[in-house]
Design a protein around this motif. Structure first.
Motif, PDB file in Angstrom:
ATOM      1  N   LEU A  13       0.879  -1.098   0.134  1.00 42.37           N
ATOM      2  CA  LEU A  13      -0.068  -0.116   0.039  1.00 42.37           C
ATOM      3  C   LEU A  13       0.903   1.063   0.131  1.00 42.37           C
ATOM      4  O   LEU A  13       1.957   1.196   0.929  1.00 42.37           O
ATOM      5  CB  LEU A  13      -0.960  -0.238   1.137  1.00 42.37           C
ATOM      6  CG  LEU A  13      -1.850   1.034   1.278  1.00 42.37           C
ATOM      7  CD1 LEU A  13      -2.945   0.876   0.166  1.00 42.37           C
ATOM      8  CD2 LEU A  13      -2.671   1.248   2.729  1.00 42.37           C
ATOM      9  N   ASN A  14       0.650   2.204  -0.646  1.00 44.77           N
ATOM     10  CA  ASN A  14       1.445   3.535  -0.982  1.00 44.77           C
ATOM     11  C   ASN A  14       0.376   4.657  -0.759  1.00 44.77           C
ATOM     12  O   ASN A  14      -0.482   4.801  -1.792  1.00 44.77           O
ATOM     13  CB  ASN A  14       2.198   3.601  -1.884  1.00 44.77           C
ATOM     14  CG  ASN A  14       3.365   4.536  -2.028  1.00 44.77           C
ATOM     15  OD1 ASN A  14       3.171   5.897  -1.599  1.00 44.77           O
ATOM     16  ND2 ASN A  14       4.469   4.225  -2.316  1.00 44.77           N
ATOM     17  N   ILE A  15       0.665   5.637   0.169  1.00 43.59           N
ATOM     18  CA  ILE A  15      -0.437   6.603   0.249  1.00 43.59           C
ATOM     19  C   ILE A  15       0.243   7.987   0.313  1.00 43.59           C
ATOM     20  O   ILE A  15       1.444   8.052   0.878  1.00 43.59           O
ATOM     21  CB  ILE A  15      -1.292   6.347   1.684  1.00 43.59           C
ATOM     22  CG1 ILE A  15      -0.368   6.023   2.856  1.00 43.59           C
ATOM     23  CG2 ILE A  15      -2.285   5.343   1.531  1.00 43.59           C
ATOM     24  CD1 ILE A  15      -1.360   6.441   4.217  1.00 43.59           C
ATOM     25  N   THR A  16      -0.344   8.928   0.053  1.00 37.05           N
ATOM     26  CA  THR A  16       0.180  10.567   0.240  1.00 37.05           C
ATOM     27  C   THR A  16      -0.780  11.044   1.340  1.00 37.05           C
ATOM     28  O   THR A  16      -2.192  10.987   1.200  1.00 37.05           O
ATOM     29  CB  THR A  16       0.224  11.070  -1.161  1.00 37.05           C
ATOM     30  OG1 THR A  16       1.046  10.458  -1.928  1.00 37.05           O
ATOM     31  CG2 THR A  16       0.434  12.703  -0.824  1.00 37.05           C
ATOM     32  N   ILE A  17      -0.287  11.837   2.237  1.00 34.31           N
ATOM     33  CA  ILE A  17      -1.129  12.352   3.308  1.00 34.31           C
ATOM     34  C   ILE A  17      -0.734  13.927   2.884  1.00 34.31           C
ATOM     35  O   ILE A  17       0.289  14.531   3.301  1.00 34.31           O
ATOM     36  CB  ILE A  17      -0.612  12.137   4.820  1.00 34.31           C
ATOM     37  CG1 ILE A  17      -0.790  10.568   4.983  1.00 34.31           C
ATOM     38  CG2 ILE A  17      -1.523  12.940   5.684  1.00 34.31           C
ATOM     39  CD1 ILE A  17       0.461  10.023   5.070  1.00 34.31           C
ATOM     40  N   PRO A  18      -1.857  14.509   2.033  1.00 33.53           N
ATOM     41  CA  PRO A  18      -1.426  15.920   1.840  1.00 33.53           C
ATOM     42  C   PRO A  18      -1.289  16.716   2.868  1.00 33.53           C
ATOM     43  O   PRO A  18      -1.896  16.641   3.784  1.00 33.53           O
ATOM     44  CB  PRO A  18      -2.741  16.374   1.095  1.00 33.53           C
ATOM     45  CG  PRO A  18      -3.584  14.957   0.710  1.00 33.53           C
ATOM     46  CD  PRO A  18      -3.204  14.084   1.928  1.00 33.53           C
ATOM     47  N   GLU A  19      -0.574  17.978   2.624  1.00 32.21           N
ATOM     48  CA  GLU A  19      -0.242  18.927   3.367  1.00 32.21           C
ATOM     49  C   GLU A  19       0.398  18.525   4.842  1.00 32.21           C
ATOM     50  O   GLU A  19       0.073  18.972   5.828  1.00 32.21           O
ATOM     51  CB  GLU A  19      -1.351  19.891   3.796  1.00 32.21           C
ATOM     52  CG  GLU A  19      -1.764  20.747   2.449  1.00 32.21           C
ATOM     53  CD  GLU A  19      -3.153  21.155   2.566  1.00 32.21           C
ATOM     54  OE1 GLU A  19      -3.758  21.350   3.721  1.00 32.21           O
ATOM     55  OE2 GLU A  19      -3.741  21.149   1.317  1.00 32.21           O
ATOM     56  N   LEU A  20       1.155  17.494   4.856  1.00 25.49           N
ATOM     57  CA  LEU A  20       1.996  17.200   6.201  1.00 25.49           C
ATOM     58  C   LEU A  20       3.152  16.993   5.843  1.00 25.49           C
ATOM     59  O   LEU A  20       3.702  16.649   4.820  1.00 25.49           O
ATOM     60  CB  LEU A  20       1.150  15.690   6.621  1.00 25.49           C
ATOM     61  CG  LEU A  20       1.171  15.328   8.087  1.00 25.49           C
ATOM     62  CD1 LEU A  20       0.226  16.517   8.705  1.00 25.49           C
ATOM     63  CD2 LEU A  20       0.950  13.902   8.107  1.00 25.49           C
ATOM     64  N   SER A  21       4.196  17.428   6.527  1.00 22.90           N
ATOM     65  CA  SER A  21       5.556  17.299   6.663  1.00 22.90           C
ATOM     66  C   SER A  21       5.821  15.797   6.515  1.00 22.90           C
ATOM     67  O   SER A  21       5.907  15.184   7.699  1.00 22.90           O
ATOM     68  CB  SER A  21       6.445  18.211   7.633  1.00 22.90           C
ATOM     69  OG  SER A  21       7.680  17.426   8.010  1.00 22.90           O
ATOM     70  N   GLY A  22       6.439  15.342   5.506  1.00 20.19           N
ATOM     71  CA  GLY A  22       6.907  13.818   5.486  1.00 20.19           C
ATOM     72  C   GLY A  22       7.957  13.356   6.435  1.00 20.19           C
ATOM     73  O   GLY A  22       7.904  12.468   7.249  1.00 20.19           O
ATOM     74  N   SER A  23       8.952  14.551   6.761  1.00 21.69           N
ATOM     75  CA  SER A  23      10.008  13.907   7.619  1.00 21.69           C
ATOM     76  C   SER A  23       9.493  14.044   8.880  1.00 21.69           C
ATOM     77  O   SER A  23       9.608  13.149   9.784  1.00 21.69           O
ATOM     78  CB  SER A  23      11.208  14.779   7.658  1.00 21.69           C
ATOM     79  OG  SER A  23      10.659  16.289   7.543  1.00 21.69           O
ATOM     80  N   ARG A  24       8.523  14.777   9.346  1.00 22.21           N
ATOM     81  CA  ARG A  24       7.879  15.059  10.854  1.00 22.21           C
ATOM     82  C   ARG A  24       6.990  13.550  11.140  1.00 22.21           C
ATOM     83  O   ARG A  24       7.017  12.877  12.097  1.00 22.21           O
ATOM     84  CB  ARG A  24       7.121  16.152  10.994  1.00 22.21           C
ATOM     85  CG  ARG A  24       8.218  17.440  11.268  1.00 22.21           C
ATOM     86  CD  ARG A  24       7.202  18.630  11.454  1.00 22.21           C
ATOM     87  NE  ARG A  24       6.315  18.714  12.307  1.00 22.21           N
ATOM     88  CZ  ARG A  24       5.567  19.616  12.373  1.00 22.21           C
ATOM     89  NH1 ARG A  24       5.096  20.287  11.666  1.00 22.21           N
ATOM     90  NH2 ARG A  24       4.599  19.765  13.603  1.00 22.21           N
ATOM     91  N   LEU A  25       6.250  13.286   9.788  1.00 20.18           N
ATOM     92  CA  LEU A  25       5.334  11.954   9.978  1.00 20.18           C
ATOM     93  C   LEU A  25       6.119  10.855  10.140  1.00 20.18           C
ATOM     94  O   LEU A  25       5.856  10.026  11.004  1.00 20.18           O
ATOM     95  CB  LEU A  25       4.596  11.904   8.538  1.00 20.18           C
ATOM     96  CG  LEU A  25       3.678  10.818   8.444  1.00 20.18           C
ATOM     97  CD1 LEU A  25       2.528  10.791   9.841  1.00 20.18           C
ATOM     98  CD2 LEU A  25       3.037  10.644   7.328  1.00 20.18           C
ATOM     99  N   LEU A  26       7.421  10.705   9.282  1.00 19.34           N
ATOM    100  CA  LEU A  26       8.314   9.269   9.716  1.00 19.34           C
ATOM    101  C   LEU A  26       8.734   9.442  11.110  1.00 19.34           C
ATOM    102  O   LEU A  26       8.890   8.353  11.604  1.00 19.34           O
ATOM    103  CB  LEU A  26       9.257   9.405   8.434  1.00 19.34           C
ATOM    104  CG  LEU A  26       8.635   9.046   7.226  1.00 19.34           C
ATOM    105  CD1 LEU A  26       9.702   9.085   6.193  1.00 19.34           C
ATOM    106  CD2 LEU A  26       8.169   7.830   7.114  1.00 19.34           C
ATOM    107  N   ARG A  27       9.036  10.648  11.588  1.00 15.72           N
ATOM    108  CA  ARG A  27       9.880  10.587  12.885  1.00 15.72           C
ATOM    109  C   ARG A  27       8.733  10.313  13.966  1.00 15.72           C
ATOM    110  O   ARG A  27       9.007   9.560  14.852  1.00 15.72           O
ATOM    111  CB  ARG A  27      10.443  12.225  13.211  1.00 15.72           C
ATOM    112  CG  ARG A  27      11.621  12.083  13.729  1.00 15.72           C
ATOM    113  CD  ARG A  27      12.494  13.426  13.723  1.00 15.72           C
ATOM    114  NE  ARG A  27      12.572  14.365  12.665  1.00 15.72           N
ATOM    115  CZ  ARG A  27      12.028  15.297  12.251  1.00 15.72           C
ATOM    116  NH1 ARG A  27      11.702  16.005  13.512  1.00 15.72           N
ATOM    117  NH2 ARG A  27      11.943  15.932  11.148  1.00 15.72           N
TER     118      ARG A  27
END
Ligand SMILES: Cc1ncc(COP(=O)(O)O)c(C=O)c1O
Length: 360
Positions: free
Chosen positions: A279-293
Motif C-alpha cells: 500500500l502506498n499513500i500520500t497524506i496531503p499537507e503534512l511534513s513527510g519527515s515529521r510524519l516518519l519521525r
C-alpha cells in the motif's frame, strides 16, 4: 542453510573431492528447483549477488553484445518508475553511446502497449519493464508488452525482484528473454539472486575469472545462500495463493481503515493489478519527515525505496506527485506474518500521528 555453513563447506567448483562434489550436487538441485518454478531449463539460470547485479548483467551484458552483432549501439526503452538498479545501468549505457527512452507511466503507475509501440524505433535493441513496482506495487502488463517485441529482433528484460514468490510467474508466458530475481524479496537471504537468460540470448559477462556460471558470472558460488534461496522459493510457492488472498484482504482493511479515519489521504498507484502486500499513500499537507519521525518508534515504514539515496521518490514523481507530496507519502508493506491486529495497530498509530501533526 545451516549445514552448508558449518559441515558441508566444499567449493562446488572443486570436483576432485567429495566435499566439492556434494556442494556441486546440492547447487544442481537448487538450480533445478528454481528453474522448474519458472518453467525454464537449469542452464538458463545464472546465480548473481542479487537483482542489482542481475539487472546490470542483463542490461549492460546484452546491450554490449548487441553492439558487436548489430554493428553499433542502438536504442533502449524502459520506464521512468523503474528501480535505480535498472535506471543507473541505462545511464551508463547512455554514456557508452546508446540512445535511451524512458516512458512516463500513466497516473495509475501503468504503461500501455500503445505507449511502447510509439516509442519503438528501427534500431530498438532492448526493452526493460519491471513486473511489479517496488514502491507502489502496480503490476505491469508484461505479456502484452513482450508480445510487441516478438518478431522485431527486440529483447525483453524484466526485473521480477518484487514479483517472484508473490505472483505466479512462468518465463514462457511472460515472453521475456531476461528475468532478474532477488532472494531477500521472498524471505530468502540477502546477497543472492539470479538472472534468467533464455537459450539463444546474447550476453557478455561483466566479470571474468574462474569461468563459473557458463562463463557469464565468474566467482565461487555462495552455497549456503543458494540453498537458502531455493528453500525460500519452495516455501513461498507452497502457500502463494492462500497468502496472496489473506494479505490482499488485510491490505484492503488497512486502506479502508486509514481512509475512513483520514478522508484526505490518497492512494498512489492503481489498487488493481497490484501486489497483495503493498500500500502506498500520500497524506496531503503534512511534513513527510515529521510524519516518519512520529511513526518510527512503532512502525517500520518509509516514504520510498531503500535505494533512493534520501531523495523524494522518483516513482511518485513519475506518476505526477509533487516533491512535497512525494515526501509526505508512506510505503506500507505487509509480510507473511502480518495479522489483522497488526493492521488495526498500524491504522491507530498512523491516524494518531496524522492528527497530532495537523493540530500543531
Ligand atoms: C524492483 C527491484 N529491483 C532491484 C532491487 C535490488 O535487488 P538486490 O537488493 O537483490 O540487489 C530491488 C530491491 O531493492 C527491487 O525492489
Amino acid at each position: 542453510m545451516e549445514p552448508w555453513w558449518r559441515e558441508q563447506w566444499g567449493n562446488p567448483s572443486s570436483r576432485q573431492h567429495r566435499l566439492g562434489l556434494t556442494a556441486a550436487a546440492a547447487i544442481g538441485s537448487a538450480r533445478e528447483h528454481l528453474a522448474g518454478s519458472l518453467g525454464i531449463r537449469s542452464e538458463e539460470l545464472i546465480f548473481t549477488s542479487g537483482a542489482t547485479e542481475a539487472n546490470n548483467l542483463a542490461l549492460l551484458g546484452h546491450a554490449r553484445a548487441r553492439t558487436l552483432s548489430d554493428g553499433g549501439a542502438g536504442h533502449l526503452i524502459s520506464v521512468a518508475s523503474e528501480h535505480h538498479a535498472v535506471l543507473d545501468p541505462l545511464l551508463q549505457l547512455q554514456e557508452e553511446g546508446f540512445q535511451i527512452t524512458l516512458l512516463a507511466p500513466q497516473k495509475d503507475g501503468l504503461i500501455t502497449v500503445e505507449q511502447l509501440e510509439q516509442a519503438i524505433q528501427p534500431n530498438t535493441q532492448l526493452i526493460s519493464v519491471m513486473v511489479a513496482n517496488n514502491e507502489i506495487g502496480v503490476v505491469q502488463p508484461i505479456r502484452d508488452l513482450s508480445a510487441v517485441c516478438r518478431n522485431r529482433g527486440i529483447t525483453m528484460h524484466t526485473d521480477a525482484a518484487q514479483a517472484y514468490g508473490h505472483l505466479p510467474l512462468n518465463a514462457e508466458e511472460l515472453g521475456c528473454e531476461l528475468i532478474s530475481l532477488s532472494a531477500h524479496k521472498f524471505n530468502g537471504p540477502k546477497g543472492i539472486g539470479a538472472l534468467v537468460v533464455r537459450a539463444g540470448t546474447q550476453l557478455q559477462p561483466l566479470q571474468w575469472g574462474g569461468g563459473q556460471e557458463q562463463g557469464l558470472r565468474a566467482g565461487t558460488l555462495p552455497v549456503p545462500l543458494i540453498m537458502g534461496m531455493a528453500a525460500a522459493a519452495e516455501l513461498s510457492m507452497q502457500d502463494l495463493e492462500d497468502r496472496q488472498a489473506r494479505l490482499q484482504a488485510l491490505r484492503d482493511q488497512l486502506w479502508e481503515g486509514l481512509k475512513d479515519r483520514n478522508p484526505t489521504i490518497q492512494l498512489n498507484g492503481a489498487l488493481q493489478p497490484r501486489l497483495a502486500h503493498n500500500l502506498n499513500i500520500t497524506i496531503p499537507e503534512l511534513s513527510g519527515s515529521r510524519l516518519l519521525r512520529a511513526l518510527r518508534p512503532r512502525l517500520a515504514c518509509s516514504s520510498g525505496s531503500a535505494c533512493s539515496r534520501g531523495e523524494p521518490s522518483h516513482v511518485l514523481r513519475s506518476i505526477g506527485r509533487s516533491h512535497i507530496e512525494a515526501e509526505a507519502s508512506l510505503r506500507l508493506s505487509l509480510g507473511r506474518d502480518t495479522t489483522a491486529s497488526d493492521i488495526d495497530g498500524a491504522i491507530e498509530v498512523i491516524t494518531t500521528a496524522i492528527q497530532t501533526l495537523t493540530q500543531r
